[in-house]
Design a protein around this motif. Structure first.
Motif, PDB file in Angstrom:
ATOM      1  N   UNK A 178     -24.202 -50.629  49.439  1.00  0.00           N
ATOM      2  CA  UNK A 178     -23.278 -50.644  48.294  1.00  0.00           C
ATOM      3  C   UNK A 178     -23.153 -49.241  47.700  1.00  0.00           C
ATOM      4  N   UNK A 179     -22.017 -48.984  47.070  1.00  0.00           N
ATOM      5  CA  UNK A 179     -21.809 -47.662  46.490  1.00  0.00           C
ATOM      6  C   UNK A 179     -22.322 -47.573  45.047  1.00  0.00           C
ATOM      7  N   UNK A 180     -23.035 -48.590  44.641  1.00  0.00           N
ATOM      8  CA  UNK A 180     -23.593 -48.627  43.289  1.00  0.00           C
ATOM      9  C   UNK A 180     -24.472 -47.401  43.029  1.00  0.00           C
ATOM     10  N   UNK A 181     -24.276 -46.697  41.935  1.00  0.00           N
ATOM     11  CA  UNK A 181     -25.139 -45.544  41.634  1.00  0.00           C
ATOM     12  C   UNK A 181     -26.584 -45.979  41.363  1.00  0.00           C
ATOM     13  N   UNK A 182     -27.499 -45.234  41.957  1.00  0.00           N
ATOM     14  CA  UNK A 182     -28.925 -45.502  41.719  1.00  0.00           C
ATOM     15  C   UNK A 182     -29.566 -44.207  41.222  1.00  0.00           C
ATOM     16  N   UNK A 183     -30.619 -44.321  40.424  1.00  0.00           N
ATOM     17  CA  UNK A 183     -31.259 -43.084  39.936  1.00  0.00           C
ATOM     18  C   UNK A 183     -32.076 -42.408  41.037  1.00  0.00           C
ATOM     19  N   UNK A 184     -31.890 -41.116  41.134  1.00  0.00           N
ATOM     20  CA  UNK A 184     -32.692 -40.339  42.094  1.00  0.00           C
ATOM     21  C   UNK A 184     -33.184 -39.094  41.376  1.00  0.00           C
ATOM     22  N   UNK A 185     -34.490 -38.897  41.396  1.00  0.00           N
ATOM     23  CA  UNK A 185     -35.056 -37.748  40.681  1.00  0.00           C
ATOM     24  C   UNK A 185     -34.878 -36.487  41.527  1.00  0.00           C
ATOM     25  N   UNK A 186     -33.954 -35.629  41.097  1.00  0.00           N
ATOM     26  CA  UNK A 186     -33.710 -34.363  41.798  1.00  0.00           C
ATOM     27  C   UNK A 186     -34.613 -33.316  41.160  1.00  0.00           C
ATOM     28  N   UNK A 187     -35.705 -33.027  41.811  1.00  0.00           N
ATOM     29  CA  UNK A 187     -36.729 -32.176  41.211  1.00  0.00           C
ATOM     30  C   UNK A 187     -36.241 -30.740  40.970  1.00  0.00           C
ATOM     31  N   UNK A 188     -35.428 -30.161  41.848  1.00  0.00           N
ATOM     32  CA  UNK A 188     -34.959 -28.793  41.557  1.00  0.00           C
ATOM     33  C   UNK A 188     -34.204 -28.719  40.222  1.00  0.00           C
ATOM     34  N   UNK A 189     -33.533 -29.821  39.834  1.00  0.00           N
ATOM     35  CA  UNK A 189     -32.808 -29.834  38.554  1.00  0.00           C
ATOM     36  C   UNK A 189     -33.700 -30.359  37.443  1.00  0.00           C
ATOM     37  N   UNK A 190     -34.813 -30.929  37.791  1.00  0.00           N
ATOM     38  CA  UNK A 190     -35.755 -31.469  36.802  1.00  0.00           C
ATOM     39  C   UNK A 190     -35.223 -32.686  36.089  1.00  0.00           C
ATOM     40  N   UNK A 191     -34.344 -33.404  36.700  1.00  0.00           N
ATOM     41  CA  UNK A 191     -33.776 -34.587  36.037  1.00  0.00           C
ATOM     42  C   UNK A 191     -33.392 -35.654  37.057  1.00  0.00           C
ATOM     43  N   UNK A 192     -33.249 -36.839  36.541  1.00  0.00           N
ATOM     44  CA  UNK A 192     -32.852 -37.959  37.381  1.00  0.00           C
ATOM     45  C   UNK A 192     -31.328 -38.079  37.333  1.00  0.00           C
ATOM     46  N   UNK A 193     -30.719 -38.119  38.501  1.00  0.00           N
ATOM     47  CA  UNK A 193     -29.255 -38.228  38.578  1.00  0.00           C
ATOM     48  C   UNK A 193     -28.874 -39.593  39.132  1.00  0.00           C
ATOM     49  N   UNK A 194     -27.698 -40.027  38.785  1.00  0.00           N
ATOM     50  CA  UNK A 194     -27.179 -41.276  39.356  1.00  0.00           C
ATOM     51  C   UNK A 194     -26.367 -40.922  40.605  1.00  0.00           C
ATOM     52  N   UNK A 195     -26.871 -41.306  41.742  1.00  0.00           N
ATOM     53  CA  UNK A 195     -26.230 -40.972  43.018  1.00  0.00           C
ATOM     54  C   UNK A 195     -25.815 -42.279  43.703  1.00  0.00           C
ATOM     55  N   UNK A 196     -24.612 -42.325  44.286  1.00  0.00           N
ATOM     56  CA  UNK A 196     -24.215 -43.548  44.983  1.00  0.00           C
ATOM     57  C   UNK A 196     -25.254 -43.939  46.040  1.00  0.00           C
ATOM     58  N   UNK A 197     -25.578 -45.207  46.062  1.00  0.00           N
ATOM     59  CA  UNK A 197     -26.624 -45.682  46.969  1.00  0.00           C
ATOM     60  C   UNK A 197     -26.269 -45.421  48.427  1.00  0.00           C
ATOM     61  N   UNK A 198     -24.982 -45.581  48.760  1.00  0.00           N
ATOM     62  CA  UNK A 198     -24.605 -45.389  50.171  1.00  0.00           C
ATOM     63  C   UNK A 198     -24.713 -43.912  50.585  1.00  0.00           C
ATOM     64  N   UNK A 199     -24.530 -43.019  49.632  1.00  0.00           N
ATOM     65  CA  UNK A 199     -24.695 -41.592  49.944  1.00  0.00           C
ATOM     66  C   UNK A 199     -26.165 -41.283  50.230  1.00  0.00           C
ATOM     67  N   UNK A 200     -27.037 -41.787  49.366  1.00  0.00           N
ATOM     68  CA  UNK A 200     -28.477 -41.573  49.582  1.00  0.00           C
ATOM     69  C   UNK A 200     -28.933 -42.219  50.877  1.00  0.00           C
ATOM     70  N   UNK A 201     -28.401 -43.416  51.127  1.00  0.00           N
ATOM     71  CA  UNK A 201     -28.768 -44.131  52.345  1.00  0.00           C
ATOM     72  C   UNK A 201     -28.349 -43.331  53.570  1.00  0.00           C
ATOM     73  N   UNK A 202     -27.173 -42.713  53.502  1.00  0.00           N
ATOM     74  CA  UNK A 202     -26.708 -41.932  54.647  1.00  0.00           C
ATOM     75  C   UNK A 202     -27.540 -40.658  54.821  1.00  0.00           C
TER      76      UNK A 202
END
Lengths: 282, 221
Positions: free
Chosen positions: A45-69
């Motif tokens: 699903x393209x539902x945004x999920x939280x992903x902690x992007x450590x270089x930015x020091x914050x949690x971002x909402x990234x589409x689940x299908x993008x992370x999955x890919x």
């Protein structure tokens, strides 16, 4: 200097020919990458999920299908490049040893392996990134490609390393699957809720994964995470090359007069002289 | 009894003195002594597991010895028992790779050897497509293509047909006449009359053995 260059060019040429002859790996690469990137993107699903992007020091909402890919692509690259380097190193072990005995400087055989790894990693990363950007456009395409390149380098290095200690391709493939399964699998926030855990920093593909995630929506260049990935790649390749050197080294303990005026390396069978001595106090 | 064959020759290109080797508790070589002088064709026979390949691998520096002394003076060529080749490359690619290893200017001698061994037609063939005998011919060519002064051959005619077997001995005799020192190791003493000396490796020791001539067709390799 001319001989060194000739040794490097010849070894690199044959290392690349060897890779080109690995038809199974090439077929898997050509067909598996497009299919897997498509499935990973479309079946999630393209539902945004939280992903902690450590270089930015914050949690971002990234589409689940993008992370999955991204995680799927990293895992596929890891397996394919790891397999290619494992097979090439394992299958040529005895042959490389004979070449070194005949006078081939082991250093150039090792450099040729590293060069072939870099070429393959670049080609596979470029090919995979090209397929990924058909489905979504990252903010930093080059960073995404660089992340894939790092993932390929790291697992290529692991492949060389495993070839030094394992004898069969089955064992090598099995270990590569298990390592990449744990490494990339636990970094996927969809599969595992612990994906933001700092313990993950110790995983081989952590730097590559964080860099790839950064490329999705940010303009930041995560140099330290790229460097972390590069360190993993250098470390694994260095261990593999060290093992290669130990395997191909001559067991001779001493050398004496060269009566032949050999043109090859002094340390070689073709290099004319061998003398092995051991004290007889055994 | 310990093998201690020293022909007392001065100017030996290969001197082996009291070489001992064990694999854990199993003693494979129990003090092997041997001299090889220029222009000498020597054979070592012994049963499977007698330590022949171990001895040769020590001589080329492939294995460490427990004690003793090995000294080789002159360009060395080694043909291992198992064909150490690469299935991904063609015959000619093997030659090109070893040309660089040996530092040779041309492959003239290598091509000549392929002609002698009758496998010049396979120059462009990939190793994976070749028979065991043809692979062995390439294995031997790689050991000879740099005109070594000391030649160590481990079961060099495995898989050869009768014609190639005879050609091998003709080649060995030619090389010997040119001053090359040749050590042939085999599990059986075919055509041992072609040799200048024959030794038997038994229970880790080297002893002189009687040379015999094989009848054609009876002792195919």
């Amino acid at each position: 200097m001319k001989r060194w260059w000739s040794c490097y060019v010849t070894a690199t040429r044959f290392a690349l020919i060897e890779q080109a002859r690995n038809r199974l790996a090439l077929i898997i690469l050509l067909f598996f990458i497009p299919v897997w990137t498509l499935l990973a993107y479309r079946l999630t699903a393209s539902t945004p999920v939280p992903f902690f992007v450590r270089p930015a020091g914050q949690s971002l909402m990234v589409p689940a299908n993008t992370l999955s890919q991204i995680t799927g692509a990293l895992q596929a690259i890891a397996l394919i490049v790891g397999f290619m380097m494992f097979v090439a190193t394992a299958r040529s072990a005895s042959f490389d040893r004979r070449l070194v005995q005949a006078g081939y400087p082991w250093l150039f055989l090792a450099l040729a392996k590293v060069t072939s790894l870099v070429v393959i990693a670049a080609a596979v990363a470029g090919y995979t990134t090209a397929w990924m950007q058909l489905y979504w456009r990252p903010q930093q395409l080059v960073l995404l490609a660089a992340s894939m390149f790092l993932g390929a380098l790291i697992y290529g290095g692991i492949g060389i390393m495993l070839a030094a200690v394992l004898r069969t391709e089955l064992a090598g493939m099995f270990l590569l699957i298990m390592i990449s399964f744990i490494d990339v699998g636990v970094q996927n926030p969809i599969a595992t809720p612990v994906a933001a855990n700092p313990v993950l920093r110790g995983l081989p593909a952590y730097g590559a994964m964080q860099s790839a995630a950064t490329s999705v929506e940010l303009h930041l260049v995560p140099w330290s995470y790229l460097a972390l990935g590069l360190c993993w790649a250098v470390a694994t390749a260095a261990i593999g090359i060290t093992a290669f050197m130990l395997r191909t080294r001559s067991r001779r303990t001493n050398t004496s007069i060269d009566l032949a005026g050999a043109t090859a390396a002094d340390d070689a069978v073709g290099g004319a002289v061998l003398a092995a001595r051991r004290s007889s106090d055994h | 009894m310990e093998g201690s064959l020293d022909n007392g020759a001065n100017g030996a290109v290969l001197r082996v003195r009291d070489v001992r080797k064990s694999y854990r508790r199993r003693q494979v070589l129990r003090g092997v002594t041997l001299d090889l002088v220029p222009g000498q064709l020597v054979g070592i026979v012994g049963e499977n597991g007698a330590g022949k390949s171990t001895l040769l691998r020590i001589l080329v520096g492939d294995l460490t010895l427990d004690s003793g002394d090995v000294e080789c003076r002159g360009v060395l060529g080694y043909c291992p028992q198992e064909t150490v080749l690469h299935d991904a490359f063609t015959v000619e690619q093997h030659l090109r790779f070893f040309q660089v290893a040996y530092g040779l200017d041309s492959l003239h001698r290598a091509f000549e050897l392929l002609e002698i061994l009758r496998c010049a037609d396979y120059r462009q063939a990939r190793l994976g497509t070749l028979s065991g005998g043809t692979r062995q011919k390439l294995n031997l060519t790689l050991a000879l293509m740099h005109d070594p002064q000391v030649l160590l051959l481990d079961e060099p005619y495995q898989g050869f047909d009768w014609e190639t077997y005879l050609r091998f001995w003709e080649l060995a005799a030619t090389l010997r006449d040119q001053g090359c020192s040749i050590l042939v190791v085999s599990h059986l003493a075919y055509d041992s009359a072609r040799l200048d000396c024959l030794y038997r490796l038994d229970a880790g020791t080297l002893t002189a053995a009687e040379r015999v001539t094989a009848a054609k067709g009876k002792d195919a390799p």
